[in-house]
Design an enzyme around this catalytic site. Structure first.
Site, short mmCIF file in Angstrom:
data_model
loop_
_atom_site.label_atom_id
_atom_site.label_comp_id
_atom_site.label_asym_id
_atom_site.label_seq_id
_atom_site.Cartn_x
_atom_site.Cartn_y
_atom_site.Cartn_z
N GLU A 481 0.96 -1.56 0.14
CA GLU A 481 -0.19 0.40 0.19
C GLU A 481 0.46 1.30 -0.24
OE1 GLU A 481 -3.31 -0.67 3.43
OE2 GLU A 481 -3.29 -1.90 2.44
N GLU A 563 -4.15 -9.03 0.26
CA GLU A 563 -4.69 -8.85 1.28
C GLU A 563 -6.35 -8.66 1.02
OE1 GLU A 563 -4.09 -5.31 3.85
OE2 GLU A 563 -2.26 -6.30 3.41
#
Ligand SMILES: *[C@@H]1O[C@H](CO)[C@@H](O)[C@H](O)[C@H]1NC(C)=O
Ligand SMILES: *[C@@H]1O[C@H](CO)[C@@H](O)[C@H](O)[C@H]1NC(C)=O
Ligand SMILES: *[C@@H]1O[C@H](CO)[C@@H](O)[C@H](O)[C@H]1NC(C)=O
Length: 873
Positions: A481, A563
């Site tokens: 991220e 994720e």
């Protein structure tokens, strides 16, 4: 540099088969170990200072620290040169400094985990970092002895597997070097400052406030070693073994050995000899005789230089390494010896496995078999034990995960302990090995962004070299991220730069990033070998599912959810009404703000997440997707979304203490569907005011048909519809008594289960994890003892919150207690702990030197006490 020209066979890097393998020259046996690796874990003095006590900092001493990474900077002109003078002395590092009043302890050590929790709303360390005092400066000091021979003829290194963070090391008052990134493993050369007799080592670590988004832990939290070697030796993580042309009959192994000559003047000619042994999967022992040997090679290494020696062989009938349960994790060990004349001057073992990997638009293949990734994200802490690495705690995490059917783990978001990868190699777990959470753009002000430009190359190369021989590592990840995702070509360029370094260090694996923002049309996405999607694949909020868009643009690229889900829940807590949909937004429903709990119907995800049911449906609707890494397997310290005032996460399908939440069984029903199991929720102990109220009953099972009975009355038969994963009777009306479910699979009885309204709490019941009632002496092994509050029939009382007092007799001691409640602010070392929804945990170890029996006792007012007896082995 490659020295193929120096190979004794005339420079051909071809597999020579087994013909040249026996060497007629007899070797001289050495009388002592040529490579000594001594644990420096015991016997430290420690002090933590909340404010900087010594006026030093990384910024001030960086000129001495940066050169520690020089072995990992490819362009020699970019290697910083160490100043010739020492920096000003610092009293804590001086041998004569009096540290008698400091705390005595052994490593690994995490100073923050003992607390106390910082419970103020605006405390210096907030919920994100676990409300534990990770900040400040820590000093560690101890002595060790060196012989005259060590000083005159050896190279002596300090190997630190992990120190949080900005570690700096002094020997006898001299600054040796250091390494800022707290998750890196690094080596320091102590030789220039070593003296015969007592040597004093001092290590400073420094954790700024706002240095991590999650619990980092604090201090020297992994193993520390003193490594004594001959001047000419195999370099740090200096071997690299890869396999190719793998068939049932044979595999070609390519070996590179980095030979380092640390002498100041003398060149040394050595012969490099490497034999390959089978490692027994059960016992871990090596076979008596090598099964193959690499061609010998001679190399001359100039003083202060390093040479790489390459060789190849054909390994007959290779026993492949592969993931359980469909394959076996077979391992080999390559034993490399360096000979100077006839004398062995170094001996170095490399564990490896032979396997093939391929990655495509259809997912991952290991040894030709498509392996659907049933993965979890795991942070590096061990709940109440903090970040201090412990083999037994790590094993317990892996055991509970593999029982459920997990076959892969992502080390979110940092390099794991070396021992964790050894364990994965042995257990046949596929690892997604990740190095960074942040690049050059900050997520929190004092994170890795501060040093990215100075350290990314050394961190990345040392990480790959450390981990690249582990067969369990099947995917590298070099970011999560990262903010750079949305910076167009700037971010793409950083990604490509990091990837090119990674490729130079390992050609055998593909790499990924956890992308939560980079879209299907972004340039950044095209930098990834494997498209790793955080949440967007299955759909995030109202967006998506985006799997089809990514697949359309990148049809040949493997896609996984790095994720998924991010459902949150408090074990054993059920709130009403229950959402009718298959996934809901926890910011809007499903939570109890006053008590900071989230409903364990396991349908409530963070706004960017999705229930397991919704994720499974997307994975199944787009079968080219290679699998998922659930956020997360275990709960972890910090990130207590959605309640910043709590201490630990709600994300895990196993709570912080190690008790399965309901979701555990939902994942098990999908990932280990041969287990004949049916799991009912909620509990059936509701207060009088719920009698007559709608109380939905859900069942997790691999069965395809189920019938629920409430007090003997059928609530109807349910069949699992396509793309649904749970049985749910949402109209059940509560009346005390008994829930009973009967299930079938393919028309045959599968598993039944019962949940009863229990009586009042009557007793405590103690059990050891996996009925393991022995504990190894020495203090490193741990026993995990669970306590349940039970009624007279022995059923766990689901809402019990009795305060339990723990004690041990004999040579044991309590390390920590927990209950899996993210809101419990009683410090972890406390010997008193309230049960949370009926359960509590105590972690016990044998004191060093203890033997015999340890009795662990749990008492609570008005309840029959419980005890277990452990035998120290
Ligand atoms: C990205 O890298 C390319 C190739 O090296 C270079 O031409 C370009 O200027 C870089 N762009 C940015 C925005 O950094
Ligand atoms: C989740 O709920 C919150 C609070 O009602 C709302 O602000 C947010 O927009 C919702 N998010 C999504 C993705 O539905
Ligand atoms: C479950 O209960 C049903 C009905 O009572 C019975 O036929 C079946 O054998 C039971 N199955 C198991 C696994 O106990």
């Amino acid at each position: 540099m490659t020295v193929s020209s120096l190979l004794s066979n005339g420079g051909k890097l071809v597999a020579l088969g087994l013909l040249l393998l026996t060497n007629p020259v007899a070797e001289v046996a050495t009388t002592h170990d040529v490579r000594e690796r001594i644990s420096l874990n015991p016997g430290w003095k420690f002090k933590r200072f909340e404010e900087n006590p010594d006026d030093i900092s990384y910024a001030k001493l960086k000129a001495w620290i940066l050169p520690t990474g020089n072995n990992f900077i490819k362009d020699s002109s970019k290697r910083p040169v160490r100043p010739s003078a020492q920096p000003p002395s610092v009293s804590f590092a001086e041998p004569r400094f009096d540290d008698k009043s400091w705390e005595s302890l052994d490593l690994p050590h995490d100073w923050a985990v003992k607390g106390p929790f910082l419970t103020e709303k605006y405390s210096i360390i907030g919920g994100g970092e676990g409300r534990l005092p990770i900040h400040g400066v820590g000093w560690y000091r101890r002595t060790f002895t060196a012989t005259r021979d060590d000083v005159t003829s050896k190279s002596v290194y300090l190997d630190i597997d992990g120190a949080m963070s900005y570690a700096m090391v002094w020997l006898n008052g001299n600054l040796v070097g250091g390494w800022p990134y707290g998750y890196a493993s690094f080596r320091l050369d102590l030789t220039p400052y070593l003296k015969a007799g007592t040597n004093n080592i001092a290590i400073r670590v420094d954790n700024a406030v706002a240095s991590s988004r999650f619990y980092s832990g604090a201090g020297i939290y992994r193993n520390v070693w003193l490594t004594k070697l001959s001047k000419t030796h195999v370099g740090q993580d200096g071997t690299y073994i890869t396999s190719k042309d793998v068939s049932a009959k044979s595999a070609t192994l390519d070996l590179v050995v980095a030979v380092e000559n640390a002498a100041s003047k003398k060149s040394e000619e050595v012969e490099v000899v490497t034999d390959v042994y089978v490692r027994d999967t059960e016992t871990g022992k090596l076979g008596d005789k090598p099964v193959a040997s690499f061609p010998r090679a001679k190399v001359t290494v100039k003083a202060g230089e390093q040479e790489s020696v390459k060789s190849s062989l054909a390994l007959p009938n290779p026993r492949l390494w592969g993931p359980r349960p469909s394959q076996e994790p077979n391992l080999y060990v390559a034993v490399t010896r360096l000979l100077s004349g006839r004398k062995t001057i170094d001996k170095y073992e490399t564990r490896f496995g032979v396997r093939t990997l391929s990655y495509s638009g259809d997912g991952l293949r290991v040894n030709g078999e498509r392996i659907y990734i049933q993965g979890v994200n795991q942070h590096h802490d061990f709940g109440s034990l903090g970040s201090a690495f412990n083999v037994r705690a790590a094993e317990r995490q892996f055991e509970m995960l593999t029982d459920l059917g997990v076959n892969s783990v992502r080390t979110s978001h940092n390099p794991p302990a070396r021992e964790l990868l050894d364990m994965a190699d042995e257990m046949g777990i596929l690892m997604l090995d990740e190095i960074f959470d942040t690049w050059a753009v900050a997520k929190v002000v004092n994170d890795f962004n501060l040093i990215f430009n100075e350290w990314y190359e050394a961190d990345l190369r040392s990480f790959i070299r450390r981990d690249r021989n582990h067969p369990s590592v099947v995917i590298w990840s070099y970011g999560n991220e990262v903010v750079e995702q949305r910076t167009g070509t700037v971010g793409y360029n950083v990604s490509m730069k990091l990837k090119s370094i990674l490729r130079e260090e390992d050609t055998t694996r593909m790499c990924t990033l956890g992308a939560n923002n980079a879209g299907p049309n972004d340039e950044f996405t095209s930098s990834m070998d494997i498209i790793g999607l955080n949440y967007q694949g299955e759909g995030r909020g109202d967006v998506g599912p985006l799997f089809p868009d990514f697949h359309k643009n990148f049809p040949d690229t493997m896609i996984i959810s790095t994720e998924s889900s991010s459902v949150v829940s408090s074990r054993g807590t059920y709130l009403f009404p229950v959402t009718p949909g298959n996934s809901a937004n926890v910011s809007a429903e499903g939570f109890d703000e006053d008590n900071m709990h989230v409903s364990a119907y396991d349908l409530y995800a963070v706004p960017w997440g999705a229930s397991p049911d919704k994720v499974f449906a997307a994975q199944d609707a787009y079968p080219y997707v290679g699998g998922e890494y659930v956020w997360t397997g275990w709960d972890y310290l910090g990130e207590p979304t959605p309640f910043d005032m709590a201490r630990s996460s709600y994300f895990g399908f196993i709570d912080l203490a190690g008790f399965p939440k309901d979701r555990y069984y939902l994942y098990q029903s999908r990932w280990n569907p041969t287990v004949k199991m049916a799991h009912i929720l909620p509990h059936w102990n509701w207060a009088d005011d719920r009698v007559g109220e709608v109380t939905p009953v859900h069942v997790f099972s691999a069965a395809d048909e189920a019938e629920l009975f409430v007090n003997g009355k059928s609530q109807g038969i349910q069949k699992k519809e396509e793309l649904t994963y749970r049985f749910r009777w949402d109209e059940v009306v509560y009346a005390p008594g008994e829930l009973h479910v009967v299930t079938w699979k393919a028309g045959k009885p599968w598993a039944n289960a019962t949940v009863r309204t229990t009586g009042d709490a009557a007793a405590l019941k103690a059990t050891t994890y996996r009925e393991r009632t022995t504990i190894k002496a020495g203090g490193e092994d741990l026993s995990f003892v669970s306590i349940a509050v039970v009624d007279a029939k022995g059923d766990t009382v689901p809402l019990a919150s009795d305060k339990i007092t723990f004690s041990v007799s004999g040579g044991g001691e309590i390390v920590s207690t927990d209950n899996g409640d993210p809101t419990d602010m009683v410090p972890f070392p406390s010997h008193e702990r309230k049960a949370f929804n009926g359960l509590a945990l105590v972690v016990v170890r044998a004191k060093s030197g203890a033997s015999g029996k340890i009795t662990v006792t749990a008492k609570a007012e008005g309840l029959k006490a419980a005890e277990v007896v452990l035998t120290v082995e």
